[in-house]
Design a protein around this motif. Structure first.
Motif, PDB file in Angstrom:
ATOM      1  N   GLN A 110       0.829  -1.204   0.000  1.00  0.00           N
ATOM      2  CA  GLN A 110       0.000   0.000   0.000  1.00  0.00           C
ATOM      3  C   GLN A 110       0.865   1.257   0.000  1.00  0.00           C
ATOM      4  O   GLN A 110       0.574   2.225  -0.719  1.00  0.00           O
ATOM      5  N   ALA A 111       1.934   1.233   0.790  1.00  0.00           N
ATOM      6  CA  ALA A 111       2.834   2.389   0.847  1.00  0.00           C
ATOM      7  C   ALA A 111       3.531   2.595  -0.494  1.00  0.00           C
ATOM      8  O   ALA A 111       3.718   3.735  -0.942  1.00  0.00           O
ATOM      9  N   ALA A 112       3.891   1.496  -1.152  1.00  0.00           N
ATOM     10  CA  ALA A 112       4.560   1.594  -2.451  1.00  0.00           C
ATOM     11  C   ALA A 112       3.632   2.221  -3.490  1.00  0.00           C
ATOM     12  O   ALA A 112       4.062   3.046  -4.310  1.00  0.00           O
ATOM     13  N   PHE A 113       2.354   1.845  -3.462  1.00  0.00           N
ATOM     14  CA  PHE A 113       1.392   2.423  -4.397  1.00  0.00           C
ATOM     15  C   PHE A 113       1.247   3.923  -4.147  1.00  0.00           C
ATOM     16  O   PHE A 113       1.232   4.719  -5.098  1.00  0.00           O
ATOM     17  N   MET A 114       1.137   4.317  -2.874  1.00  0.00           N
ATOM     18  CA  MET A 114       1.018   5.737  -2.556  1.00  0.00           C
ATOM     19  C   MET A 114       2.261   6.500  -2.982  1.00  0.00           C
ATOM     20  O   MET A 114       2.178   7.639  -3.455  1.00  0.00           O
ATOM     21  N   ALA A 115       3.425   5.872  -2.816  1.00  0.00           N
ATOM     22  CA  ALA A 115       4.682   6.525  -3.196  1.00  0.00           C
ATOM     23  C   ALA A 115       4.742   6.766  -4.705  1.00  0.00           C
ATOM     24  O   ALA A 115       5.198   7.820  -5.162  1.00  0.00           O
ATOM     25  N   GLN A 116       4.257   5.797  -5.468  1.00  0.00           N
ATOM     26  CA  GLN A 116       4.323   5.913  -6.920  1.00  0.00           C
ATOM     27  C   GLN A 116       3.201   6.762  -7.499  1.00  0.00           C
ATOM     28  O   GLN A 116       3.294   7.235  -8.636  1.00  0.00           O
ATOM     29  N   SER A 117       2.140   6.958  -6.725  1.00  0.00           N
ATOM     30  CA  SER A 117       1.015   7.764  -7.219  1.00  0.00           C
ATOM     31  C   SER A 117       0.969   9.145  -6.581  1.00  0.00           C
ATOM     32  O   SER A 117       0.012   9.895  -6.790  1.00  0.00           O
ATOM     33  N   GLN A 118       2.007   9.490  -5.824  1.00  0.00           N
ATOM     34  CA  GLN A 118       1.996  10.778  -5.128  1.00  0.00           C
ATOM     35  C   GLN A 118       1.927  11.948  -6.112  1.00  0.00           C
ATOM     36  O   GLN A 118       2.463  11.889  -7.214  1.00  0.00           O
ATOM     37  N   VAL A 119       1.234  13.000  -5.673  1.00  0.00           N
ATOM     38  CA  VAL A 119       1.122  14.217  -6.467  1.00  0.00           C
ATOM     39  C   VAL A 119       2.248  15.161  -6.061  1.00  0.00           C
ATOM     40  O   VAL A 119       2.401  15.488  -4.878  1.00  0.00           O
ATOM     41  N   LEU A 120       3.043  15.575  -7.008  1.00  0.00           N
ATOM     42  CA  LEU A 120       4.138  16.490  -6.682  1.00  0.00           C
ATOM     43  C   LEU A 120       3.569  17.841  -6.262  1.00  0.00           C
ATOM     44  O   LEU A 120       2.606  18.337  -6.848  1.00  0.00           O
ATOM     45  N   ASN A 121       4.172  18.413  -5.230  1.00  0.00           N
ATOM     46  CA  ASN A 121       3.671  19.646  -4.630  1.00  0.00           C
ATOM     47  C   ASN A 121       4.650  20.786  -4.883  1.00  0.00           C
ATOM     48  O   ASN A 121       5.853  20.657  -4.610  1.00  0.00           O
ATOM     49  N   PHE A 122       4.136  21.907  -5.390  1.00  0.00           N
ATOM     50  CA  PHE A 122       4.997  23.052  -5.660  1.00  0.00           C
ATOM     51  C   PHE A 122       5.660  23.508  -4.361  1.00  0.00           C
ATOM     52  O   PHE A 122       4.993  23.697  -3.333  1.00  0.00           O
ATOM     53  N   ALA A 123       6.972  23.675  -4.379  1.00  0.00           N
ATOM     54  CA  ALA A 123       7.747  23.934  -3.169  1.00  0.00           C
ATOM     55  C   ALA A 123       7.276  25.160  -2.396  1.00  0.00           C
ATOM     56  O   ALA A 123       7.240  25.153  -1.158  1.00  0.00           O
ATOM     57  N   ASP A 124       6.896  26.217  -3.105  1.00  0.00           N
ATOM     58  CA  ASP A 124       6.490  27.448  -2.436  1.00  0.00           C
ATOM     59  C   ASP A 124       5.177  27.314  -1.667  1.00  0.00           C
ATOM     60  O   ASP A 124       4.834  28.186  -0.859  1.00  0.00           O
ATOM     61  N   ASN A 125       4.428  26.220  -1.906  1.00  0.00           N
ATOM     62  CA  ASN A 125       3.164  26.030  -1.192  1.00  0.00           C
ATOM     63  C   ASN A 125       3.376  25.977   0.318  1.00  0.00           C
ATOM     64  O   ASN A 125       2.531  26.431   1.089  1.00  0.00           O
ATOM     65  N   PHE A 126       4.505  25.409   0.736  1.00  0.00           N
ATOM     66  CA  PHE A 126       4.777  25.279   2.167  1.00  0.00           C
ATOM     67  C   PHE A 126       5.103  26.627   2.813  1.00  0.00           C
ATOM     68  O   PHE A 126       5.097  26.747   4.034  1.00  0.00           O
ATOM     69  N   LYS A 127       5.394  27.615   1.983  1.00  0.00           N
ATOM     70  CA  LYS A 127       5.741  28.943   2.504  1.00  0.00           C
ATOM     71  C   LYS A 127       4.613  29.956   2.299  1.00  0.00           C
ATOM     72  O   LYS A 127       4.794  31.148   2.572  1.00  0.00           O
ATOM     73  N   ALA A 128       3.474  29.478   1.852  1.00  0.00           N
ATOM     74  CA  ALA A 128       2.330  30.374   1.613  1.00  0.00           C
ATOM     75  C   ALA A 128       1.841  30.964   2.926  1.00  0.00           C
ATOM     76  O   ALA A 128       1.565  30.237   3.886  1.00  0.00           O
ATOM     77  N   VAL A 129       1.734  32.267   2.979  1.00  0.00           N
ATOM     78  CA  VAL A 129       1.341  32.968   4.208  1.00  0.00           C
ATOM     79  C   VAL A 129      -0.181  33.006   4.330  1.00  0.00           C
ATOM     80  O   VAL A 129      -0.883  33.375   3.393  1.00  0.00           O
ATOM     81  N   ILE A 130      -0.660  32.619   5.489  1.00  0.00           N
ATOM     82  CA  ILE A 130      -2.097  32.600   5.753  1.00  0.00           C
ATOM     83  C   ILE A 130      -2.619  34.024   5.925  1.00  0.00           C
ATOM     84  O   ILE A 130      -2.026  34.832   6.643  1.00  0.00           O
ATOM     85  N   THR A 131      -3.723  34.332   5.255  1.00  0.00           N
ATOM     86  CA  THR A 131      -4.323  35.669   5.369  1.00  0.00           C
ATOM     87  C   THR A 131      -5.590  35.669   6.209  1.00  0.00           C
ATOM     88  O   THR A 131      -6.055  36.719   6.641  1.00  0.00           O
ATOM     89  N   ALA A 132      -6.175  34.478   6.422  1.00  0.00           N
ATOM     90  CA  ALA A 132      -7.376  34.358   7.255  1.00  0.00           C
ATOM     91  C   ALA A 132      -7.340  32.995   7.929  1.00  0.00           C
ATOM     92  O   ALA A 132      -7.201  31.975   7.239  1.00  0.00           O
ATOM     93  N   ALA A 133      -7.440  32.964   9.237  1.00  0.00           N
ATOM     94  CA  ALA A 133      -7.386  31.703   9.989  1.00  0.00           C
ATOM     95  C   ALA A 133      -8.784  31.333  10.467  1.00  0.00           C
ATOM     96  O   ALA A 133      -9.280  31.872  11.460  1.00  0.00           O
ATOM     97  N   ALA A 134      -9.419  30.408   9.762  1.00  0.00           N
ATOM     98  CA  ALA A 134     -10.809  30.049  10.063  1.00  0.00           C
ATOM     99  C   ALA A 134     -10.990  29.489  11.467  1.00  0.00           C
ATOM    100  O   ALA A 134     -12.047  29.663  12.082  1.00  0.00           O
ATOM    101  N   TRP A 135      -9.953  28.813  11.997  1.00  0.00           N
ATOM    102  CA  TRP A 135     -10.087  28.214  13.328  1.00  0.00           C
ATOM    103  C   TRP A 135     -10.198  29.270  14.430  1.00  0.00           C
ATOM    104  O   TRP A 135     -10.582  28.940  15.556  1.00  0.00           O
TER     105      TRP A 135
END
Length: 266
Positions: A179-204
């Motif tokens: 199962q882990a191998a399938f997830m590894a091979q089907s993973q969606v690549l994530n744009f690096a800058d997404n992790f640095k996106a600044v939150i403008t509204a915190a719903a919580w």
């Protein structure tokens, strides 16, 4: 003879079948009233290096229990695109919903969760940044095993992915190798800058939240998940031995927390 006694005698003379029907109608009325005071719409948002298929186990439980479930497929091409995809799904809801996010999806639902259809938010082993924060910087408060490793790779055009050979160790340690191998091979690549996106509204900050801590998470430090939940005053549960892929490996526990959030609207 008093009117009350006549009424009692009249009730005794009622056919048994009529009493049964009356009882069923009464129970049905209470059941409908109960359902009307529960949220029936659930929107699920996956995290980085994954897609919506990982929610299958949770989806099956929720649907069986009578919920209407929508699964967002984020493109992961930009944080803005992922928030837009989530809001698009929220626009289609026919009433209030519970918005659920896993991992990076937690940052997405934090931004998108101010939508008018969202009653509450559920964070599953997820980031919960505040306004002005981003998940990359928040992660430095309690560094994860993954952040200290060399398992995160980057393409020439700045999309990140997890080394398939190390995917199970850091993302899905409590799943089978297949199962882990399938997830590894089907993973969606994530744009690096997404992790640095600044939150403008915190719903919580304005809506109730629930948080599940995966106690054996190596992608996000469990202490960071606990810190997030404490800061947001979230209703928190912990799942011992659960990896970052807790939404896949422990669907019953995840679905139970989502249903708790849905039943909270009374």
């Amino acid at each position: 003879m008093s009117k009350s006694m006549k009424a009692m005698r009249g009730a005794k003379r009622m056919p048994q079948s009529f009493c049964i029907v009356l009882g069923l109608l009464t129970c049905g009325a209470f059941s409908v009233q109960d359902q009307e005071h529960h949220i029936r719409n659930i929107v699920l948002v996956h995290g980085a290096w994954a897609d919506g298929s990982g929610w299958k186990g949770v989806y099956d439980i929720l649907v069986k229990d009578g919920y209407h479930v929508s699964i967002v497929q984020e493109p992961e091409t930009s944080f803005k695109d992922d928030v837009a995809a989530t809001k698009r799904a929220l626009d289609l809801q026919d009433g209030l919903c519970i918005l659920v996010g896993h991992s990076y999806g937690g940052a997405v639902i934090t931004e998108a969760g101010t939508h008018s259809s969202v009653f509450g938010l559920v964070y599953i082993a997820a980031h919960m940044p505040d306004v002005g924060e981003n998940e990359a910087d928040d992660g430095k408060r309690f560094p994860s095993d993954l952040s200290k490793s060399a398992a995160i790779k980057k393409t020439a055009d700045s999309f990140t992915y997890l080394d398939p050979a190390q995917f199970q160790a850091y993302f899905a340690a409590d799943l089978s190798a297949e199962q882990a191998a399938f997830m590894a091979q089907s993973q969606v690549l994530n744009f690096a800058d997404n992790f640095k996106a600044v939150i403008t509204a915190a719903a919580w900050r304005s809506k109730p939240s629930w948080a599940l801590v995966a106690a054996a998470d190596r992608a996000i430090n469990p202490d960071l998940e606990r810190w997030y939940a404490t800061r947001a005053n979230s209703h928190k549960v912990e799942v011992a031995g659960a990896s970052h892929a807790v939404y896949v490996s422990r669907p019953k526990e995840v679905a139970a927390l989502i249903e708790e959030a849905a039943s909270h609207a009374r």
